[in-house]
Write a protein that holds these residues in place. Structure first.
Motif, short mmCIF file in Angstrom:
data_model
loop_
_atom_site.label_atom_id
_atom_site.label_comp_id
_atom_site.label_asym_id
_atom_site.label_seq_id
_atom_site.Cartn_x
_atom_site.Cartn_y
_atom_site.Cartn_z
N ILE A 73 -29.04 -25.45 105.75
CA ILE A 73 -29.63 -24.27 105.11
C ILE A 73 -29.78 -24.41 103.59
N PRO A 74 -28.76 -24.84 102.84
CA PRO A 74 -28.97 -24.98 101.39
C PRO A 74 -30.09 -25.94 101.04
N LEU A 75 -30.21 -27.02 101.82
CA LEU A 75 -31.29 -27.98 101.57
C LEU A 75 -32.65 -27.32 101.70
N TYR A 76 -32.78 -26.53 102.75
CA TYR A 76 -34.06 -25.87 102.99
C TYR A 76 -34.34 -24.84 101.91
N LEU A 77 -33.30 -24.07 101.53
CA LEU A 77 -33.47 -23.06 100.48
C LEU A 77 -33.93 -23.72 99.19
N ALA A 78 -33.27 -24.84 98.86
CA ALA A 78 -33.63 -25.53 97.62
C ALA A 78 -35.08 -26.01 97.68
N ALA A 79 -35.48 -26.51 98.83
CA ALA A 79 -36.84 -27.03 98.97
C ALA A 79 -37.88 -25.94 98.84
N ILE A 80 -37.51 -24.70 99.08
CA ILE A 80 -38.45 -23.58 98.93
C ILE A 80 -38.41 -23.05 97.50
N ILE A 81 -37.19 -22.88 96.98
CA ILE A 81 -37.05 -22.15 95.72
C ILE A 81 -37.46 -23.00 94.51
N ILE A 82 -37.11 -24.29 94.52
CA ILE A 82 -37.39 -25.11 93.34
C ILE A 82 -38.89 -25.18 93.03
N PRO A 83 -39.77 -25.48 94.01
CA PRO A 83 -41.21 -25.47 93.67
C PRO A 83 -41.72 -24.09 93.27
N SER A 84 -41.18 -23.04 93.88
CA SER A 84 -41.63 -21.68 93.53
C SER A 84 -41.25 -21.37 92.09
N TRP A 85 -40.08 -21.82 91.71
CA TRP A 85 -39.64 -21.57 90.34
C TRP A 85 -40.55 -22.29 89.35
N ARG A 86 -40.96 -23.51 89.73
CA ARG A 86 -41.82 -24.30 88.85
C ARG A 86 -43.15 -23.55 88.62
N VAL A 87 -43.66 -22.99 89.71
CA VAL A 87 -44.93 -22.27 89.60
C VAL A 87 -44.74 -20.94 88.86
N ALA A 88 -43.65 -20.26 89.21
CA ALA A 88 -43.45 -18.91 88.66
C ALA A 88 -43.21 -18.94 87.16
N SER A 89 -42.72 -20.07 86.65
CA SER A 89 -42.45 -20.11 85.21
C SER A 89 -43.71 -20.45 84.40
N MET A 90 -44.81 -20.73 85.11
CA MET A 90 -46.06 -20.96 84.38
C MET A 90 -46.74 -19.62 84.06
N ASP A 91 -47.78 -19.70 83.22
CA ASP A 91 -48.53 -18.49 82.91
C ASP A 91 -49.34 -18.02 84.10
N ALA A 92 -49.46 -16.70 84.24
CA ALA A 92 -50.11 -16.14 85.43
C ALA A 92 -51.58 -16.56 85.53
N ASP A 93 -52.30 -16.47 84.40
CA ASP A 93 -53.73 -16.78 84.48
C ASP A 93 -53.96 -18.27 84.73
N LEU A 116 -38.49 -15.24 92.69
CA LEU A 116 -37.52 -16.17 93.29
C LEU A 116 -36.69 -15.48 94.36
N GLN A 117 -36.33 -14.21 94.09
CA GLN A 117 -35.55 -13.47 95.09
C GLN A 117 -36.34 -13.31 96.38
N GLU A 118 -37.61 -12.96 96.21
CA GLU A 118 -38.45 -12.78 97.40
C GLU A 118 -38.57 -14.09 98.18
N LYS A 119 -38.74 -15.21 97.46
CA LYS A 119 -38.83 -16.52 98.11
C LYS A 119 -37.52 -16.88 98.80
N PHE A 120 -36.43 -16.50 98.15
CA PHE A 120 -35.11 -16.78 98.73
C PHE A 120 -34.95 -16.03 100.05
N TYR A 121 -35.32 -14.74 100.02
CA TYR A 121 -35.21 -13.95 101.26
C TYR A 121 -36.04 -14.58 102.37
N GLU A 122 -37.25 -14.99 101.99
CA GLU A 122 -38.17 -15.57 102.96
C GLU A 122 -37.55 -16.81 103.61
N ALA A 123 -37.05 -17.73 102.74
CA ALA A 123 -36.49 -18.98 103.24
C ALA A 123 -35.19 -18.74 104.01
N PHE A 124 -34.41 -17.78 103.51
CA PHE A 124 -33.13 -17.54 104.16
C PHE A 124 -33.34 -16.92 105.54
#
Lengths: 77, 393
Positions: B369-389, B302-310
């Motif tokens: 900016i917050p709108l854009y950050l949210a639009a990047i981070i929320i879907p990434s979080w959804r994916v990142a919380s799933m199992d890797a495989d 999430l941090q990496e995605k945040f940096y990217e979007a920011f």
């Protein structure tokens, strides 16, 4: 918070003091839009009763809000 | 929170890896903020310009209304108005519009009285090399830069023939022009002796256009305005605070082009956000899965995605603000300023005061900016919380 420079404030104030009229000379297509803050809803009717405001600047540059003195039941927005 | 430089490095390189896509988002984002901020900058500057001279305007203006239209007011009323307690002076004014058919413009003719010594000093400051008394003696006029230009384009270099209501001509020589510093105020104004204006408009000598009052104590203005209204119910009394209110509302986002511009740009922006929020591409999902399999934690991703979007939104924001400052104050806002000017023929040179409106900049910042950050981070979080495989499959 503002920072401003190069405003020629004194000259402008001297001018307005001499002339005594409000508003900027940015629209003068019709006389009812030149001094918008002195004109009212009905100002344009002195050019003709069937007129509608059609100047592009009237979309952004509103007439005066001093209509409280004008007896009317027309709803203003 | 410690800033992880490796994560920032990774974010930057992943932005470069998806070069075209990042560039496209950057471009749209910049264009949107540029358009919005340019319009807000122009309208802020104009508002500031109006407020700059507000204090020099008359305290009370009394106009007469007849049949819903403004008509000339009787001079007799001046003495009545002077009788009010607290009224320092009451001056009848003569002014109006003169339509110059050849150029299709309205000039504002203002009459000035040589006996009003109060104007003498300010007059000397705005008009060089013409004496206040000489204007009266030679029956000449002082014109704005725009008037001068419109007249000289129609072969009136040194004088102008006004047409009186009865069809006669009055030849009025041009004595001088107003200082170009005041062009936003004076562009279409003609100043001449009062008697000349009366003659050009064919006005009754016992009447004036309106009456301006000055009041010793500003606290008394509302009371005096009410008293005038009671004495003469047919008048419209405009106080300086009314003008102030009207300046606040004057650039109402009423409708039309202003709104259209905003709607189009906002629509584009929300399209991008919708596209982003509706799910990551399979490639991006796979990447997150690989990172998780390599041992990254959810908050690292999430941090990496945040940096990217920011990085992308902040670069877009800063460049848009710089671009629009340059566009509005250096290039003087070509095309966009036409919205405010309309198609009036007498265009003033647009010398807008430079106002860095921090409020507007912050507003735009928090709107985008917050709108854009949210639009990047929320879907990434959804994916990142799933199992890797599960993600990689």
């Amino acid at each position: 918070m503002y920072s401003s420079s190069n405003l020629h404030e004194q000259t402008k104030n001297d001018f307005v003091k001499t002339v005594g009229l409000p508003d900027l000379a940015i629209s003068n297509g019709a006389n009812f839009i030149r001094h918008r803050s002195l004109s009212d809803t009905f100002s344009l009717f002195s050019n003709g009763p069937e007129l509608l405001e059609y100047f592009p600047s009237t979309f952004t540059y509103n007439y005066s809000q001093n209509y409280k003195n004008i007896p009317s039941r027309i709803e203003l927005e | 929170m410690k800033i992880n430089h490796y994560l920032i490095g990774f974010a930057v390189s992943s932005l470069f890896r998806r070069g075209t896509k990042s560039l496209f988002v950057l471009f749209i984002f910049t264009a949107l903020i540029f358009l919005l901020s340019s319009i807000l900058f122009i309208s802020n500057s104009i508002k500031e310009e109006l407020n700059l001279t507000l204090d020099s305007l008359p305290q009370i203006i009394v106009q007469k209304l007849q049949a819903g239209r403004q008509t000339n007011i009787e001079l007799k009323r001046v003495n009545k108005l002077l009788e009010f307690q607290g009224v320092q002076s009451a001056v009848p004014r003569i002014w109006g519009y003169y339509y110059f058919e050849k150029a299709g413009v309205n000039f504002s003719l203002v009459g000035i009285d040589a006996y009003d010594k109060q104007y003498k000093n300010s007059f000397a400051n705005i008009v060089k090399n013409v004496n206040f008394d000489a204007l009266e003696k030679t029956s000449s006029m002082v014109v704005g830069q725009g008037v001068k230009k419109a007249l000289s384009e129609n072969y009136y270099k040194n004088y102008f023939n006004f047409i009186k209501p009865d069809g006669d001509f009055i030849k009025v020589p041009i004595a001088s022009t107003f200082s170009s510093k005041t062009s936003l105020e004076s562009n279409d104004i003609i100043l001449m002796p009062r008697s000349l204006v009366l003659e050009i408009f064919g006005m009754d000598k016992t009447k004036a256009t309106d009456i301006v009052l000055s009041v010793a104590n500003p606290e008394e203005i509302p009371t005096i305005a009410k008293k005038i209204k009671n004495l003469y119910p047919d008048t419209r009394v405009i106080t300086k605070s009314d003008l102030k209110v009207s300046y606040q509302n004057i650039f109402d986002y009423k409708s039309g082009m202003f709104l259209a511009l905003f709607v189009i740009s906002a629509f584009t922006f929300f399209m991008i956000i919708y596209d982003k929020a509706s799910g990551l591409s399979s490639e991006e999902k796979k990447e997150i899965g690989i990172l998780k399999a390599l041992g990254w934690k959810i908050d690292d991703i999430l941090q990496e995605k945040f940096y990217e979007a920011f990085i992308i939104s902040f670069v877009a924001f800063i460049s848009a603000i710089i671009l629009s400052l340059f566009f509005v104050y250096t290039l003087e806002a070509p095309i966009l300023k036409e919205i405010f000017i309309g198609y009036s023929r007498l265009k003033p040179s647009f010398d807008l005061p430079f106002i860095l409106d921090v409020q507007t900049i912050f507003l735009l910042f928090f709107l985008t900016i917050p709108l854009y950050l949210a639009a990047i981070i929320i879907p990434s979080w959804r994916v990142a919380s799933m199992d890797a495989d599960e993600v990689m499959r």
